[in-house]
Design a protein around this motif. Structure first.
Motif, PDB file in Angstrom:
ATOM      1  N   ALA A 114       0.830  -1.201   0.000  1.00  0.00           N
ATOM      2  CA  ALA A 114       0.000   0.000   0.000  1.00  0.00           C
ATOM      3  C   ALA A 114       0.865   1.251   0.000  1.00  0.00           C
ATOM      4  O   ALA A 114       1.907   1.293   0.648  1.00  0.00           O
ATOM      5  CB  ALA A 114      -0.908   0.003   1.220  1.00  0.00           C
ATOM      6  N   LYS A 115       0.386   2.267  -0.711  1.00  0.00           N
ATOM      7  CA  LYS A 115       1.027   3.575  -0.692  1.00  0.00           C
ATOM      8  C   LYS A 115       0.240   4.461   0.263  1.00  0.00           C
ATOM      9  O   LYS A 115      -0.987   4.500   0.205  1.00  0.00           O
ATOM     10  CB  LYS A 115       1.011   4.185  -2.092  1.00  0.00           C
ATOM     11  CG  LYS A 115       1.652   5.562  -2.166  1.00  0.00           C
ATOM     12  CD  LYS A 115       1.593   6.098  -3.589  1.00  0.00           C
ATOM     13  CE  LYS A 115       2.143   7.502  -3.632  1.00  0.00           C
ATOM     14  NZ  LYS A 115       1.996   8.088  -4.963  1.00  0.00           N
ATOM     15  N   VAL A 116       0.930   5.150   1.149  1.00  0.00           N
ATOM     16  CA  VAL A 116       0.297   6.077   2.071  1.00  0.00           C
ATOM     17  C   VAL A 116       0.100   7.386   1.314  1.00  0.00           C
ATOM     18  O   VAL A 116       1.055   7.967   0.808  1.00  0.00           O
ATOM     19  CB  VAL A 116       1.163   6.266   3.338  1.00  0.00           C
ATOM     20  CG1 VAL A 116       0.549   7.306   4.247  1.00  0.00           C
ATOM     21  CG2 VAL A 116       1.324   4.928   4.065  1.00  0.00           C
ATOM     22  N   CYS A 157       1.113   0.082  -6.545  1.00  0.00           N
ATOM     23  CA  CYS A 157       0.610  -0.454  -5.274  1.00  0.00           C
ATOM     24  C   CYS A 157      -0.850  -0.859  -5.417  1.00  0.00           C
ATOM     25  O   CYS A 157      -1.633  -0.160  -6.046  1.00  0.00           O
ATOM     26  CB  CYS A 157       0.755   0.584  -4.161  1.00  0.00           C
ATOM     27  SG  CYS A 157       2.468   0.963  -3.779  1.00  0.00           S
ATOM     28  N   ARG A 158      -1.209  -1.958  -4.787  1.00  0.00           N
ATOM     29  CA  ARG A 158      -2.576  -2.478  -4.868  1.00  0.00           C
ATOM     30  C   ARG A 158      -3.547  -1.671  -4.020  1.00  0.00           C
ATOM     31  O   ARG A 158      -4.753  -1.797  -4.144  1.00  0.00           O
ATOM     32  CB  ARG A 158      -2.637  -3.943  -4.417  1.00  0.00           C
ATOM     33  CG  ARG A 158      -1.776  -4.921  -5.203  1.00  0.00           C
ATOM     34  CD  ARG A 158      -2.098  -4.957  -6.686  1.00  0.00           C
ATOM     35  NE  ARG A 158      -1.244  -4.024  -7.395  1.00  0.00           N
ATOM     36  CZ  ARG A 158      -1.585  -3.352  -8.496  1.00  0.00           C
ATOM     37  NH1 ARG A 158      -2.743  -3.499  -9.038  1.00  0.00           N
ATOM     38  NH2 ARG A 158      -0.761  -2.523  -9.053  1.00  0.00           N
ATOM     39  N   MET A 159      -3.034  -0.832  -3.140  1.00  0.00           N
ATOM     40  CA  MET A 159      -3.884  -0.101  -2.207  1.00  0.00           C
ATOM     41  C   MET A 159      -3.324   1.293  -1.965  1.00  0.00           C
ATOM     42  O   MET A 159      -2.108   1.489  -2.021  1.00  0.00           O
ATOM     43  CB  MET A 159      -3.952  -0.871  -0.880  1.00  0.00           C
ATOM     44  CG  MET A 159      -4.770  -0.215   0.173  1.00  0.00           C
ATOM     45  SD  MET A 159      -4.762  -1.182   1.703  1.00  0.00           S
ATOM     46  CE  MET A 159      -5.865  -0.160   2.670  1.00  0.00           C
ATOM     47  N   LEU A 160      -4.217   2.248  -1.676  1.00  0.00           N
ATOM     48  CA  LEU A 160      -3.853   3.558  -1.151  1.00  0.00           C
ATOM     49  C   LEU A 160      -4.446   3.668   0.244  1.00  0.00           C
ATOM     50  O   LEU A 160      -5.617   3.334   0.444  1.00  0.00           O
ATOM     51  CB  LEU A 160      -4.440   4.698  -1.991  1.00  0.00           C
ATOM     52  CG  LEU A 160      -3.871   4.985  -3.359  1.00  0.00           C
ATOM     53  CD1 LEU A 160      -4.600   6.173  -3.979  1.00  0.00           C
ATOM     54  CD2 LEU A 160      -2.389   5.261  -3.295  1.00  0.00           C
ATOM     55  N   ILE A 161      -3.657   4.135   1.189  1.00  0.00           N
ATOM     56  CA  ILE A 161      -4.164   4.406   2.537  1.00  0.00           C
ATOM     57  C   ILE A 161      -4.416   5.905   2.607  1.00  0.00           C
ATOM     58  O   ILE A 161      -3.481   6.699   2.553  1.00  0.00           O
ATOM     59  CB  ILE A 161      -3.160   3.980   3.624  1.00  0.00           C
ATOM     60  CG1 ILE A 161      -2.794   2.504   3.467  1.00  0.00           C
ATOM     61  CG2 ILE A 161      -3.727   4.270   5.012  1.00  0.00           C
ATOM     62  CD1 ILE A 161      -1.626   2.069   4.328  1.00  0.00           C
ATOM     63  N   GLY A 162      -5.690   6.297   2.702  1.00  0.00           N
ATOM     64  CA  GLY A 162      -6.074   7.704   2.705  1.00  0.00           C
ATOM     65  C   GLY A 162      -6.005   8.335   4.082  1.00  0.00           C
ATOM     66  O   GLY A 162      -5.821   7.666   5.098  1.00  0.00           O
TER      67      GLY A 162
END
Length: 187
Positions: A61-63, A150-155
């Motif tokens: 995940a990318k922050v 990245c498969r995910m973004l952390i918002g």
């Protein structure tokens, strides 16, 4: 708090602080979940995320403090007759594509204007995530991120009150799994 700012000549203007104005009408700001930085977990600009309810571990995940809601890569979304959503979560694309089917209750639908500029309607669900030792429930938007690394973004709503971001490092809260490449190098 009031401040008086002298202007040219004999005129003086009284300027009210925006906080004083809000306080004078009874506004009370909500306290953040944690205002003490020592109580916050430091994360890097990239982390590994676990989904305990789905049996998924180590999703890259990318922050992203610019994104309000967190998102995860899904290849397919199916609306079920009982109102639930069945979707195929993409956990990895290289070296081999890896997916897992998950069923969840929809929390809401949202209209989002992503970086490419075209508005999209997205399904949003609620699930638990774990980053390092910290576990919490978050809202998660379902979207195709096929062209992203990245498969995910952390918002920022998932970060607020729990984490502080160190953009100079990655994998501070989650251990990066080291995989050996054929020939002795690491991935």
């Amino acid at each position: 708090m009031r401040s008086v700012i002298p202007h040219r000549g004999e005129h003086r203007a009284e300027v009210l602080s925006p906080l004083w104005v809000l306080h004078s009408v009874g506004f009370q700001p909500q306290k953040a979940m944690s205002t003490n930085p020592s109580n916050l977990t430091t994360v890097g600009w990239r982390e590994r995320v676990d989904f305990p309810d789905w049996g998924l571990r180590g999703v890259r995940a990318k922050v992203d403090t610019g994104a309000r809601t967190s998102v995860i890569d899904v290849a397919t979304i199916e609306e079920q007759p009982d109102g639930t959503l069945r979707f195929e979560v993409v956990t990895r694309t290289k070296p081999v594509r890896k997916t897992k089917w998950v069923t969840a209750e929809p929390a809401r639908q949202s209209i989002v204007k992503p970086s490419h500029g075209e508005k999209q309607e997205r399904h949003v669900i609620v699930t638990r995530i774990r980053i390092g030792a910290h576990e919490q429930e978050i809202e998660l938007s379902l979207v195709c991120r096929a062209e992203m690394l990245c498969r995910m973004l952390i918002g920022r709503t998932a970060l607020a009150g729990h984490f502080v971001v160190d953009p100079a490092h990655k994998y501070l809260a989650s251990a990066r799994t080291s995989r050996k490449k054929p020939g002795g190098g690491s991935a």
